[in-house]
Write a protein that holds these residues in place. Structure first.
Motif, PDB file in Angstrom:
ATOM      1  N   VAL A 279      21.061  24.808  -5.939  1.00 21.13           N
ATOM      2  CA  VAL A 279      21.123  24.152  -7.249  1.00 21.13           C
ATOM      3  C   VAL A 279      19.802  23.448  -7.528  1.00 21.13           C
ATOM      4  O   VAL A 279      19.298  23.466  -8.660  1.00 21.13           O
ATOM      5  N   SER A 280      19.218  22.841  -6.504  1.00 28.23           N
ATOM      6  CA  SER A 280      17.932  22.175  -6.658  1.00 28.23           C
ATOM      7  C   SER A 280      16.862  23.159  -7.104  1.00 28.23           C
ATOM      8  O   SER A 280      16.099  22.890  -8.035  1.00 28.23           O
ATOM      9  N   ASN A 281      16.809  24.307  -6.448  1.00 26.49           N
ATOM     10  CA  ASN A 281      15.834  25.333  -6.826  1.00 26.49           C
ATOM     11  C   ASN A 281      16.109  25.864  -8.227  1.00 26.49           C
ATOM     12  O   ASN A 281      15.171  26.173  -8.971  1.00 26.49           O
ATOM     13  N   ASP A 282      17.369  25.969  -8.599  1.00 25.33           N
ATOM     14  CA  ASP A 282      17.735  26.424  -9.940  1.00 25.33           C
ATOM     15  C   ASP A 282      17.244  25.427 -10.995  1.00 25.33           C
ATOM     16  O   ASP A 282      16.690  25.819 -12.025  1.00 25.33           O
ATOM     17  N   ILE A 283      17.430  24.138 -10.738  1.00 23.14           N
ATOM     18  CA  ILE A 283      16.984  23.097 -11.672  1.00 23.14           C
ATOM     19  C   ILE A 283      15.468  23.148 -11.828  1.00 23.14           C
ATOM     20  O   ILE A 283      14.943  23.094 -12.951  1.00 23.14           O
ATOM     21  N   ILE A 284      14.762  23.270 -10.716  1.00 19.96           N
ATOM     22  CA  ILE A 284      13.298  23.304 -10.752  1.00 19.96           C
ATOM     23  C   ILE A 284      12.805  24.521 -11.525  1.00 19.96           C
ATOM     24  O   ILE A 284      11.867  24.426 -12.318  1.00 19.96           O
ATOM     25  N   ALA A 285      13.459  25.672 -11.314  1.00 20.90           N
ATOM     26  CA  ALA A 285      13.052  26.888 -12.022  1.00 20.90           C
ATOM     27  C   ALA A 285      13.320  26.773 -13.521  1.00 20.90           C
ATOM     28  O   ALA A 285      12.501  27.199 -14.339  1.00 20.90           O
ATOM     29  N   ARG A 286      14.458  26.200 -13.887  1.00 14.67           N
ATOM     30  CA  ARG A 286      14.793  26.079 -15.311  1.00 14.67           C
ATOM     31  C   ARG A 286      13.871  25.128 -16.042  1.00 14.67           C
ATOM     32  O   ARG A 286      13.569  25.316 -17.213  1.00 14.67           O
ATOM     33  N   LEU A 287      13.407  24.083 -15.348  1.00 16.10           N
ATOM     34  CA  LEU A 287      12.505  23.113 -15.982  1.00 16.10           C
ATOM     35  C   LEU A 287      11.032  23.460 -15.771  1.00 16.10           C
ATOM     36  O   LEU A 287      10.153  22.724 -16.208  1.00 16.10           O
ATOM     37  N   LYS A 288      10.780  24.591 -15.071  1.00 15.03           N
ATOM     38  CA  LYS A 288       9.425  25.061 -14.796  1.00 15.03           C
ATOM     39  C   LYS A 288       8.566  23.989 -14.108  1.00 15.03           C
ATOM     40  O   LYS A 288       7.430  23.730 -14.495  1.00 15.03           O
ATOM     41  N   LEU A 289       9.147  23.375 -13.083  1.00  9.96           N
ATOM     42  CA  LEU A 289       8.422  22.395 -12.281  1.00  9.96           C
ATOM     43  C   LEU A 289       7.914  23.074 -11.017  1.00  9.96           C
ATOM     44  O   LEU A 289       8.395  24.135 -10.628  1.00  9.96           O
ATOM     45  N   ASN A 290       6.968  22.449 -10.345  1.00 15.37           N
ATOM     46  CA  ASN A 290       6.438  22.977  -9.096  1.00 15.37           C
ATOM     47  C   ASN A 290       7.343  22.512  -7.954  1.00 15.37           C
ATOM     48  O   ASN A 290       7.456  21.305  -7.718  1.00 15.37           O
ATOM     49  N   PRO A 291       7.990  23.435  -7.213  1.00 14.14           N
ATOM     50  CA  PRO A 291       8.904  23.010  -6.142  1.00 14.14           C
ATOM     51  C   PRO A 291       8.188  22.338  -4.980  1.00 14.14           C
ATOM     52  O   PRO A 291       8.784  21.574  -4.229  1.00 14.14           O
ATOM     53  N   GLY A 292       6.885  22.584  -4.822  1.00 13.84           N
ATOM     54  CA  GLY A 292       6.136  21.994  -3.717  1.00 13.84           C
ATOM     55  C   GLY A 292       5.623  20.597  -4.004  1.00 13.84           C
ATOM     56  O   GLY A 292       5.154  19.918  -3.106  1.00 13.84           O
ATOM     57  N   MET A 293       5.699  20.155  -5.255  1.00 12.12           N
ATOM     58  CA  MET A 293       5.180  18.822  -5.582  1.00 12.12           C
ATOM     59  C   MET A 293       6.056  17.745  -4.977  1.00 12.12           C
ATOM     60  O   MET A 293       7.239  17.956  -4.723  1.00 12.12           O
ATOM     61  N   ARG A 294       5.455  16.597  -4.715  1.00 15.18           N
ATOM     62  CA  ARG A 294       6.208  15.476  -4.156  1.00 15.18           C
ATOM     63  C   ARG A 294       6.940  14.752  -5.276  1.00 15.18           C
ATOM     64  O   ARG A 294       6.527  14.785  -6.440  1.00 15.18           O
ATOM     65  N   ALA A 295       8.024  14.076  -4.926  1.00 15.43           N
ATOM     66  CA  ALA A 295       8.857  13.419  -5.936  1.00 15.43           C
ATOM     67  C   ALA A 295       8.116  12.292  -6.649  1.00 15.43           C
ATOM     68  O   ALA A 295       8.368  12.037  -7.823  1.00 15.43           O
ATOM     69  N   HIS A 296       7.179  11.640  -5.957  1.00 12.03           N
ATOM     70  CA  HIS A 296       6.453  10.542  -6.614  1.00 12.03           C
ATOM     71  C   HIS A 296       5.478  11.046  -7.667  1.00 12.03           C
ATOM     72  O   HIS A 296       4.974  10.264  -8.471  1.00 12.03           O
ATOM     73  N   GLU A 297       5.203  12.358  -7.695  1.00  9.60           N
ATOM     74  CA  GLU A 297       4.311  12.946  -8.689  1.00  9.60           C
ATOM     75  C   GLU A 297       5.026  13.256 -10.003  1.00  9.60           C
ATOM     76  O   GLU A 297       4.388  13.675 -10.960  1.00  9.60           O
ATOM     77  N   LEU A 298       6.345  13.043 -10.050  1.00  7.30           N
ATOM     78  CA  LEU A 298       7.096  13.307 -11.280  1.00  7.30           C
ATOM     79  C   LEU A 298       6.692  12.314 -12.363  1.00  7.30           C
ATOM     80  O   LEU A 298       6.568  11.118 -12.106  1.00  7.30           O
TER      81      LEU A 298
END
Length: 122
Positions: free
Chosen positions: A29-48
């Motif tokens: 589900v996490s990967n699905d959310i990242i793909a739908r929002l076109k975010l980088n899965p390798g980025m750190r959470a503090h970079e959001l």
């Protein structure tokens, strides 16, 4: 620490792992959310950015059942099984494994710490 739907997610972890700290979200589900929002899965959470966090919040609230609602739903399902006197409900009530596991050995998670015969429950 970024707050997503009221939950602090760890900021040093990669985004796909950090989202799994929310109850009801696993890796897929996490990967699905990242793909739908076109975010980088390798980025750190503090970079959001605040915008990214807002997008994640709206998606989770509109599309997925997570955290308090999911916990409530699971508890209601267990209460329903107990109230209709289903076999699984009786196993929940007795604190025994529900899904057919053996209980002669193992099942310490559900039964608790071993007691001696002298300390037997009456």
């Amino acid at each position: 620490m970024p707050r997503v739907i009221g939950i602090d997610i760890p900021d040093k972890k990669r985004l796909e792992i950090a989202l799994t700290y929310i109850y009801g979200i696993g890796r897929s589900v996490s990967n699905d959310i990242i793909a739908r929002l076109k975010l980088n899965p390798g980025m750190r959470a503090h970079e959001l950015t605040q915008d990214d966090i807002a997008k994640i919040n709206t998606l989770l609230q509109n599309e997925y059942v997570v955290e308090g609602d999911l916990r409530r739903q699971v508890q209601n399902n267990i209460k329903r099984l107990v109230s209709i006197h289903a076999y699984r409900g009786s196993r929940h009530r007795a604190g025994l494994p529900v899904r057919g596991q053996r209980t002669r050995t193992n099942s310490r998670t559900r039964k608790g710490k071993r007691r001696t015969i002298a300390n037997k429950k009456k």
